[in-house]
Design a protein around this motif. Structure first.
Motif, mmCIF file in Angstrom:
data_model
loop_
_atom_site.group_PDB
_atom_site.id
_atom_site.type_symbol
_atom_site.label_atom_id
_atom_site.label_comp_id
_atom_site.label_asym_id
_atom_site.label_seq_id
_atom_site.Cartn_x
_atom_site.Cartn_y
_atom_site.Cartn_z
ATOM 1 N N THR A 304 28.411 -56.594 -8.454
ATOM 2 C CA THR A 304 29.975 -56.769 -8.557
ATOM 3 C C THR A 304 30.310 -55.559 -9.534
ATOM 4 N N HIS A 334 36.912 -62.426 -7.025
ATOM 5 C CA HIS A 334 36.800 -61.067 -7.359
ATOM 6 C C HIS A 334 37.775 -60.516 -8.057
ATOM 7 N N ASP A 398 32.172 -56.683 0.705
ATOM 8 C CA ASP A 398 30.977 -57.588 0.306
ATOM 9 C C ASP A 398 30.665 -58.529 1.287
ATOM 10 N N GLU A 399 29.278 -58.830 1.254
ATOM 11 C CA GLU A 399 28.730 -59.895 2.057
ATOM 12 C C GLU A 399 28.940 -59.496 3.439
HETATM 13 MG MG MG Z 1 28.699 -61.316 -5.107
#
Ligand code: MG
Ligand code: ADP
Length: 700
Positions: A304, A334, A398-399
């Protein structure tokens, strides 16, 4: 040799004809000479070597031994009977077994002369061999045999139609006569010399007719290298092409936000890996080409902060930036985290998800267009066409495994000049596989965890030990810790899973009664707002136990949660187990992961559980996962065609792949247009392979 000869239809080969050609086409996809020559053996029978009984290993290998066969006896079994004899050499004995032809064997075997026997050994309380090939040693000595015999892939149909292994070998011999065994060299001499590769012709001959174990190994190496080299050449040149064609915004300056953040607000020292990756990203952003980078880092490795600092680079250069996450919970987390980190920096940050109210949404759209908004964090909602930016410079996803290539493409189209793209994934993909699958992405890896993390202790417990586990949970709660209890959710049986979850919840509620204990529950059938509410209570520490399905798998960060209990752990895949475990071990306390299962476990399940217990290293786990499931089942590889490799194996031939990649990049640096005379044969082959869409269509 006339190279066109390899394009001859297979029926013209001596010994084939239209009937066999038809079967070869249907069963093995062999259409031309070219295809037959690339029918590579699955394995070889080594007849150069004689084993002793005391050298046998429990691996079911084909072996050849010399010794006496005595002590025939028949053993009654459920269906019929079997004939058993003792085989003896000077180191020991084993059993030979026959289920058919017993009379003939009993009558014709000589008890007083040595035999050479050949076959597959089995181990069950001792070694045995069923239906061995047998030959008197005296006869065996007289005959001339090839050292190693190829065993080709076959099908039931082929066997039925009489195209046995022996027939394929005959056809292969014909093919070598027709081509005189000469094949065009297609690797640059510089590489062949450096790697001491044998020539293409020699490799082809020895892959089909190995003259020795050594030559076979060298033939395999050469051909695997060649196959992987051309794939890498293709992937890398595609990447280079993209970079030269697709311009990206140039982020020239490391400006005030980045510096201020680094000097003043960064709450910890970056790890070496984080620093390295930020440098890699900065290089990309300044290069003039569009960045398309995959950032791999195990759960908790600190992706992050890397994302945030990259975003600050964009802002410093006058651009907007967005961070897209797969779930609302994660996006919110986030958002909260980033707002907290940059709260004193005067940046405009907003959250956009499916449940953002229309009025707020309108405001966000407007602030995006005016350029007022610096950072937009959100879910898939960000990808919608109606969300447009004034100047989106960097998009971070993300991911990654929840996003497809198509969704990435949506981000590309948010501007005339596509934004730089950083894709982050916590599902480590073994590096070699990533190199092959994501040829269009550059890869960065965070391979270091922030300091001071205590490794998570993982144990496997059977359901029958549940009471002990409950006691353990109570102790941990008494110490002030929080607990996750996760139930599987597999789509096909959603109803059943839901019942399991609810039953589990009830029994936990009974065991951990209010008001002493507070329990949250989160699952997929709840409204997002309710989910958030429950999640929030847990994050704030108002509840001590979180009962959930895998919705909590991704990203969620509750440092005080130190125990992860996974119910029916045998039903989860390795990478999922690892993801779930990554939810704990985020704080200063010792954390635990308890894998609960019934006693009934398949051998794959056992391997998965053992792997989890024995390591915390995501990359190691990914390797085991890859071995268990094969590349075919791994995320994103389904239509990848990587499986169409003819001789190399993406899992086992790791080192060769690395070498192939290295040399492909050396060639592309030296001679990107393949103009040099010594690269002409390579160029020809490259173009030929390129023309064959079937081979390359997996490249995204
Ligand atoms: Mg993460
Ligand atoms: P992930 O890679 O799984 O997304 P996160 O970015 O959520 O990991 O980081 C996990 C935790 O580690 C966060 O609490 C974060 O603040 C902390 N962290 C990240 N980098 C460092 C570092 N260099 N030193 C100490 N803590 C760090």
């Amino acid at each position: 040799m006339n190279p066109d000869i390899l394009q001859t239809p297979i029926e013209y080969l001596k010994g084939v004809g239209p009937l066999r050609a038809d079967i070869l086409r249907k069963e093995l996809g062999i259409d031309k000479y070219q295809d037959l020559i690339q029918l590579f053996p699955n394995r070889y029978i080594d007849k150069t070597r004689y084993y002793k009984v005391n050298e046998l290993q429990q691996n079911g290998a084909d072996v050849q031994l010399i010794g006496y066969i005595t002590n025939f006896r028949t053993v009654e079994q459920k269906k019929g009977r079997r004939l058993v004899a003792t085989f003896r050499d000077d180191t020991g004995t084993m059993e030979l077994v026959w289920f058919r032809g017993q009379k003939w064997i009993t009558e014709n075997t000589k008890r007083d002369q040595p035999y050479v026997i050949f076959g597959k050994v089995n181990w069950y309380n001792g070694f045995s061999m069923a239906h061995p090939e047998m030959e008197l040693f005296s006869e065996h000595e007289k005959s001339m045999r090839s050292a190693m015999q190829a065993i080709y892939p076959s099908t039931e149909k082929l066997a039925q139609k009489g195209i046995s292994n022996r027939v394929i070998i005959k056809l292969m011999e014909q093919l070598f006569m027709a081509t005189k065994g000469r094949f065009l060299e297609n690797l640059p001499q510089s590489i062949s010399q450096e790697l001491k590769l044998i020539s293409k012709s020699k490799a082809m001959f020895n892959i089909h007719f190995p003259q020795s174990q050594d030559l076979l190994s060298r033939a395999q190496y050469r051909l695997k290298f060649e196959e992987l080299f051309y794939i890498q050449l293709q992937l890398l040149s595609k990447n280079i092409n993209r970079k030269s064609k697709i311009k990206g915004y140039v982020f020239e300056t490391v400006g005030v936000s980045f510096k201020t953040f680094y000097d003043t607000y960064l709450p910890f020292e970056l790890t070496g890996a984080q620093k390295r990756v930020i440098k890699e990203i900065r290089n990309d952003l300044g290069s003039g080409a569009q960045m398309n980078r995959l950032l791999q880092g195990d759960v908790g490795s600190g992706k992050t902060i890397v994302a945030l600092m990259s975003m600050l680079l964009a802002i410093d250069n006058g651009f907007q930036t967005t961070l897209v996450a797969p779930t609302e919970i994660l996006a919110t987390q986030h958002y909260n985290g980033i707002v907290e980190l940059v709260k004193d920096m005067g940046l405009a940050v907003r959250l956009l998800t499916g449940s953002t109210k229309t009025s707020a949404r309108k405001e966000i759209h407007q602030q995006l267009l005016s350029g007022e908004l610096h950072i937009l964090i959100g879910t898939h909602a960000v990808l919608e066409d109606k969300v447009s930016f004034k100047n989106l410079g960097l998009a971070i996803v993300d991911e990654q495994h929840r996003f497809g290539v198509a969704q990435r493409a949506k981000l590309w189209r948010k501007n005339q000049i596509p934004p730089h793209i950083l894709v982050m994934t916590a599902t480590p993909i073994p590096r070699t596989l990533a190199m092959s699958l994501y040829g269009d992405l550059d890869i960065s890896v965070i391979d270091e965890l922030p300091p001071g993390r205590k490794p998570i202790t993982t144990v496997h417990r059977y359901d029958s030990n549940r009471l002990k586990v409950f006691r353990f949970i109570k102790d941990e709660i008494q110490k002030g810790r929080q607990i996750y209890i996760v139930y599987p959710l597999i789509q096909e049986s959603e109803k059943l899973d839901y019942k399991d979850l609810m039953d589990g919840y009830e029994s936990i509620a009974r065991e951990f009664p209010a008001p002493e204990f507070q329990i949250s529950i989160v699952h997929g059938q709840m409204k997002p707002a309710d989910k958030d509410y429950e999640m929030e209570r847990f994050i704030k520490g108002e509840t001590q136990i979180m009962v959930a399905t895998t919705v909590i798998e991704v990203g969620v960060n509750v440092p005080n949660a130190s125990v992860m209990i996974i119910e029916s752990a045998e039903r989860f895949g390795l990478s999922q187990l690892h993801q779930l475990r990554g939810r704990v071990g985020r704080g200063a306390e010792q954390s635990y992961c308890i894998l609960m299962t019934s006693h009934k476990l398949s051998s794959d399940s056992k391997t998965r559980l053992q792997t989890m217990v024995s390591t915390n290293d995501g990359f190691e786990i990914a390797e085991v996962d890859l071995k268990l499931r094969g590349p075919g089942d791994l995320m994103g590889t389904q239509q990848s065609g990587i499986l169409n490799l003819k001789i190399a194996d993406i899992v086992k031939d790791n080192d060769i792949l690395k070498a192939a990649r290295h040399y492909a990049s050396v060639i592309l640096k030296k001679d990107p247009k393949f103009a040099m005379s010594e690269h002409q044969a390579m160029r020809q082959n490259y173009l030929l392979l390129n023309k064959d869409r079937k081979i390359w269509n997996y490249i995204s």
